[in-house]
Each structure stands twice: as structure tokens, then as C-alpha cells.
Design a protein around this motif. Sequence first.
Motif, PDB file in Angstrom:
ATOM      1  N   PRO A 154      38.068  45.124  33.398  1.00 41.51           N
ATOM      2  CA  PRO A 154      36.813  44.200  33.887  1.00 41.51           C
ATOM      3  C   PRO A 154      36.602  43.251  33.390  1.00 41.51           C
ATOM      4  CG  PRO A 154      36.132  46.030  32.364  1.00 41.51           C
ATOM      5  CD  PRO A 154      37.676  46.095  32.446  1.00 41.51           C
ATOM      6  N   TYR A 155      35.738  42.357  34.141  1.00 41.34           N
ATOM      7  CA  TYR A 155      35.072  41.156  33.561  1.00 41.34           C
ATOM      8  C   TYR A 155      34.072  41.709  32.516  1.00 41.34           C
ATOM      9  CZ  TYR A 155      37.257  37.759  36.578  1.00 41.34           C
ATOM     10  OH  TYR A 155      38.201  37.067  37.353  1.00 41.34           O
ATOM     11  N   SER A 167      31.201  40.728  32.499  1.00 43.44           N
ATOM     12  CA  SER A 167      29.977  40.889  33.210  1.00 43.44           C
ATOM     13  C   SER A 167      29.611  42.107  33.948  1.00 43.44           C
ATOM     14  CB  SER A 167      29.622  39.681  34.155  1.00 43.44           C
ATOM     15  OG  SER A 167      30.766  39.575  34.938  1.00 43.44           O
ATOM     16  N   GLY A 168      30.779  42.886  33.975  1.00 41.95           N
ATOM     17  CA  GLY A 168      30.674  44.134  34.733  1.00 41.95           C
ATOM     18  C   GLY A 168      30.762  43.732  36.281  1.00 41.95           C
ATOM     19  N   GLU A 169      30.252  44.692  37.042  1.00 41.85           N
ATOM     20  CA  GLU A 169      30.098  44.404  38.394  1.00 41.85           C
ATOM     21  C   GLU A 169      28.910  43.736  39.064  1.00 41.85           C
ATOM     22  OE1 GLU A 169      32.530  45.923  40.934  1.00 41.85           O
ATOM     23  OE2 GLU A 169      33.549  46.482  38.868  1.00 41.85           O
ATOM     24  N   SER A 221      40.170  45.184  44.526  1.00 39.20           N
ATOM     25  CA  SER A 221      40.190  45.175  43.197  1.00 39.20           C
ATOM     26  C   SER A 221      41.122  46.465  42.785  1.00 39.20           C
ATOM     27  CB  SER A 221      38.515  46.050  42.839  1.00 39.20           C
ATOM     28  OG  SER A 221      38.286  46.383  41.661  1.00 39.20           O
ATOM     29  N   TYR A 254      30.472  37.949  39.283  1.00 31.84           N
ATOM     30  CA  TYR A 254      32.051  37.804  39.680  1.00 31.84           C
ATOM     31  C   TYR A 254      32.650  39.013  38.976  1.00 31.84           C
ATOM     32  CZ  TYR A 254      36.165  35.531  41.268  1.00 31.84           C
ATOM     33  OH  TYR A 254      37.461  35.509  41.897  1.00 31.84           O
ATOM     34  N   SER A 255      33.592  39.840  39.944  1.00 30.41           N
ATOM     35  CA  SER A 255      34.281  40.883  39.377  1.00 30.41           C
ATOM     36  C   SER A 255      35.461  41.162  39.973  1.00 30.41           C
ATOM     37  CB  SER A 255      33.419  42.335  39.835  1.00 30.41           C
ATOM     38  OG  SER A 255      33.544  42.529  41.214  1.00 30.41           O
ATOM     39  N   ASN A 256      36.388  41.972  39.921  1.00 21.15           N
ATOM     40  CA  ASN A 256      37.627  42.178  40.456  1.00 21.15           C
ATOM     41  C   ASN A 256      37.792  42.313  41.937  1.00 21.15           C
ATOM     42  OD1 ASN A 256      39.160  42.109  37.757  1.00 21.15           O
ATOM     43  ND2 ASN A 256      38.908  44.311  37.592  1.00 21.15           N
TER      44      ASN A 256
END
Length: 244
Positions: free
Chosen positions: A135-136, A138-140, A177, A143-145
Motif C-alpha cells: 500500500p501507499y 497514506s492508505g486508501e 489495484s 492516492y492509492s493502488n
Amino acid sequence: EGIFFAGAKHAAIKVVASYSEDQLITSDPRQLLEIEAAKKEFERQELLKLQGLKENIEKAIETNPMLKQFKNQILLDLTTEGLRIQIVDEKNRPMFDLGGAHMKNYTTQILREIGRMLNEVPNRISLSGHTDATPYSSGEKAYSNWELSADRANSSRRELIAGGMAESKMLRVVGLSSAIMLDNNDPYSPINRRISLIVLNKEMEDAISSGGKQLEVKDQEQVAPALQQAAPKDKPIAAEGKNH
């Protein structure tokens, strides 16, 4: 375009490639049999064309020095949806910059070569981007997968078109994702980071294009028998647990 199938008494029935069940309503048993046979023949010929495209891409990979060095990262197989072409990451040789949608130069070349060959068949294309489970920070919530996989899919779409693929062939572009893994045993495996391109068969193309048909119900009596038949009898449905 369509397929002409000769049936009983030399009657010819034309089944248009864009057939739908509603358009093929008839009470004549012989015509029903001929229509079904013609549909099967259409599906058989379509499968042969997709198999031919698969073989042509495989030959191109073997004969093109640039493509051949990425042979292990270009996966081809025939599925119930059509011909699937997957371009996957390999350790120390990713398709995109880390955490971004900017392509490596060799990814651009691969997609442009494939894009040119996709015009060999009239089938339309579904394109999906996939990430691994990393994951990034910052989570969901930012900006995420999900966004990353969608951006990579769109970058791939542009390169396919730059390679010569007709713009009208693209039917769907999605980012998934890490929802669908290639390696379920290792969610962080490089092979899960990929672009998946499907040359759709007609059945799947129609299913995507229709977006699902609306159920028209005139009254409760009309739908009740179907609901009773579909309802579970004695076996309860177990609640799904979370899988981390």
C-alpha cells in the motif's frame, strides 16, 4: 457480416455477428436448431481467429529481438472471455517507475508492437491495470493502488493506440489495484504488478456493452415462480469472513 448456415430443405439462416436472443425469436423448431448451430459455428470460427492471433504474437515474440528478451514477461492464454495478454513485472525489471504510471522505454515498445497486431481481428479490447498488495503510506484515503492501477491502464491504452491499434477497438479500461492476484501465495510478488489486455470474444463484448439487462416485471405473479425456484431450500448461506 454474418455466418450463413444451411439447414433442413437447404434453407439458409443468416446469424449476424451482433445477434441477441431477443432478435432471434422464432417458434419453428427447425429454425431454432439451425440458429443454435449457426451460433456455435460463429463461436468456433471466432475461437480459431483468436488462436491465430495468439500464434502470431508468439511468433513475433520469438522473431523480434526486442520482444524476445521479455518473453517471460509476456503471458498469453485463451480464457472464457477471449485472448488474454498479460505484461508482468519481473524482479529488477519493472514495467513502470516505482509507485508511478510512467513507463519504461521497453514497456512502450512492447505495447506498441502488440497494438499493431491487434488490428488483425475485429474484436474489441478490455484493459486492466493491477498492482501488488504493497500500500501507499497514506492508505486508501488519498492516492492509492486503485488510482495507480487505473493510471497505468490508461498509459497502456495510449501506447497501444500509438502503435497503430484503432481507437474504436478499446471497450473498457479499469484499475483493479491488488484485487485480482496472479500469485495468491505471495501478494507482494512482482508478477502481480501487471497490465492485462483481453481481446474479447463476442459474448463477453456484448455482456460488457449491455451493462446488464433490466428485469421488466409486470406483476408479482409473473416473478414469484422464478424467485421460489432460485431461493435456497434447506442449505443456509454462510457469512463470508474477512481474508487479510
